[in-house]
Scaffold this motif. Structure first.
Motif, mmCIF file in Angstrom:
data_model
loop_
_atom_site.group_PDB
_atom_site.id
_atom_site.type_symbol
_atom_site.label_atom_id
_atom_site.label_comp_id
_atom_site.label_asym_id
_atom_site.label_seq_id
_atom_site.Cartn_x
_atom_site.Cartn_y
_atom_site.Cartn_z
ATOM 1 N N UNK A 190 3.632 5.598 -5.791
ATOM 2 C CA UNK A 190 3.463 5.650 -7.240
ATOM 3 C C UNK A 190 2.478 6.748 -7.616
ATOM 4 N N UNK A 191 1.392 6.855 -6.857
ATOM 5 C CA UNK A 191 0.391 7.889 -7.132
ATOM 6 C C UNK A 191 0.996 9.283 -7.043
ATOM 7 N N UNK A 192 1.903 9.477 -6.082
ATOM 8 C CA UNK A 192 2.519 10.785 -5.899
ATOM 9 C C UNK A 192 3.575 11.095 -6.955
ATOM 10 N N UNK B 252 0.829 -1.203 0.000
ATOM 11 C CA UNK B 252 0.000 0.000 0.000
ATOM 12 C C UNK B 252 0.868 1.259 0.000
ATOM 13 N N UNK B 253 1.968 1.237 0.752
ATOM 14 C CA UNK B 253 2.874 2.387 0.765
ATOM 15 C C UNK B 253 3.475 2.633 -0.612
ATOM 16 N N UNK C 117 10.982 0.600 0.736
ATOM 17 C CA UNK C 117 9.985 0.790 1.792
ATOM 18 C C UNK C 117 10.248 -0.160 2.963
ATOM 19 N N UNK C 118 10.642 -1.390 2.656
ATOM 20 C CA UNK C 118 10.988 -2.333 3.726
ATOM 21 C C UNK C 118 12.179 -1.819 4.517
ATOM 22 N N UNK C 119 13.172 -1.289 3.802
ATOM 23 C CA UNK C 119 14.356 -0.759 4.482
ATOM 24 C C UNK C 119 14.005 0.426 5.357
ATOM 25 N N UNK C 120 13.163 1.333 4.846
ATOM 26 C CA UNK C 120 12.785 2.519 5.624
ATOM 27 C C UNK C 120 11.999 2.161 6.879
ATOM 28 N N UNK D 228 11.323 -0.593 -11.133
ATOM 29 C CA UNK D 228 11.112 0.471 -10.149
ATOM 30 C C UNK D 228 10.199 -0.002 -9.025
ATOM 31 N N UNK D 229 9.195 -0.811 -9.341
ATOM 32 C CA UNK D 229 8.296 -1.333 -8.308
ATOM 33 C C UNK D 229 9.074 -2.217 -7.333
#
Length: 379
Positions: A168-170, A162-163, A189-192, A181-182
């Motif tokens: 992607x929307x932004x 979802x993140x 996102x997992x790393x963050x 890229x996905x």
């Protein structure tokens, strides 16, 4: 492209949404309880994955009137895939049996593997138990990246897909959303997600390092527990961070090799292992600080116990000196309580009694003074 996905029966509307389908040609993500619910009414799976989303289930247009689907990228996220679903997806997308086995057996080793028509990235996130701040349950994410799309699998709910879709929307107006890229965005996102945990550990470590040597005796009761809890968090994160830097390094290395299915060179500028290496080094540094604080705490406890023992020994030595003076006196005075002849028993007057009392007083004064001088001069 898949042309005939079917055979999965919808068992009811009470089931959670386990399938999420994103496409550049869609205005919104499709969420479904079963894979058979993904296509709109009158739409085939081939149209869905090829980007022909001219109508949804209500007959409304989902894409612009231009109908240009060049550069279409799809992404199917699957939660808790069953054996039948994995068998079907493996057949349709020509997924290697080893990859299917890794996903079904929930392979825990983080890695990147290249196959004939895709590459596989195994990356671990975590699911934190709200009732136990030190318990981090590993959550495996399996990402299969084709040139035209991405498949991702996981066996517990996780916010990462979802993140990434929100990201992607932004950014879709500024970047080219490709399958590479996905996969990068999921890894990033997992790393963050580890950042806030490491930040909270840093605050706790700094607090422990400052307080371990200055707390009073009454305030040290929970220090050992705080150190142990923090070390458990650090070791849990180190276990989860594990081989992430090696996976990202291998992913970047494949970008520079002539593999047909390897990530494109455009993704190299996004992939960086410095962040992962820095977090791992910080965790190792925190572990060293906690180990030192633990040693300092135990050393301080040892010093306090030594001081307490010295105080006890000092009191015991004083009691021993007092006993040395009183016991002989008690031995003499105890004679009056016995049925024996005592000095001066048959003599009139108190001369003998006064003499004995004076002797005892003199002995007590001389013995006490001698003991005091001995203890004062003792090193």
């Amino acid at each position: 492209m898949p042309s005939g996905i079917g055979g999965i029966i919808n068992t009811g509307h009470d089931r959670p949404y386990r399938f999420s389908f994103y496409s550049n040609a869609l205005s919104a993500t499709i969420h479904a309880r079963s894979i058979s619910e993904l296509p709109a009414e009158g739409q085939s799976f081939e149209d869905l994955f090829n980007g022909d989303h001219s109508k949804n289930g209500n007959g409304n247009s989902l894409v612009g009137s231009g109908g240009d689907f060049e550069g279409n990228t799809w992404w199917l996220d699957v939660q808790c895939p069953t054996d039948e679903e994995m068998k079907m997806l493996s057949k349709v997308f020509s997924i290697h049996p080893l990859t299917t086995e890794d996903i079904q057996m929930e392979e825990t080793r983080e890695k990147i593997e290249l196959f004939r028509n895709y590459y596989l990235v195994c990356f671990r996130s975590f699911d934190q138990d709200p009732y136990s701040p030190t318990h981090l349950e590993p959550l495996n994410m399996y990402i299969i990246v084709f040139r035209e799309g991405t498949l991702s699998f996981h066996y517990r709910p996780t916010p990462h897909p979802q993140n990434v879709r929100r990201r992607i929307t932004q950014l879709k107006d500024y970047i080219s959303v490709t399958s590479d890229w996905i996969s990068y965005a999921l890894i990033d996102d997992i790393t963050d997600a580890f950042g806030p945990l490491i930040q909270s550990i840093e605050y706790e470590v700094d607090s422990i390092d400052e307080l371990v040597l200055i707390l009073k005796d009454t305030e040290q009761s929970d220090m050992l527990r705080r150190i142990g809890t923090c070390r458990k968090k650090v070791m849990g994160l180190l276990r989860l961070m594990g081989n992430k830097a090696d996976v990202v390094k291998g992913l970047a290395k494949r970008c520079n090799e002539n593999w047909r299915v390897a990530p494109t060179s455009d993704i190299v500028r996004y992939i960086t292992q410095d962040h992962l290496i820095t977090m791992t080094q910080n965790l190792n540094h925190y572990e060293k600080i906690l180990s030192r604080s633990h040693s300092n705490y135990l050393a301080q406890i040892s010093i306090e116990m030594t001081d307490a023992n010295n105080q006890i020994n000092d009191v015991l030595s004083k009691l021993t000196a007092l006993g040395t003076v009183l016991i002989p006196m008690n031995l003499v005075t105890g004679l009056w309580g016995m049925n024996v002849h005592v000095p001066g028993q048959g003599v009139d007057g108190y001369a003998w009694f006064v003499s004995i009392i004076a002797g005892l007083v003199a002995f007590a004064v001389i013995g006490g003074y001698s003991t005091y001088k001995f203890m004062v001069r003792r090193p």
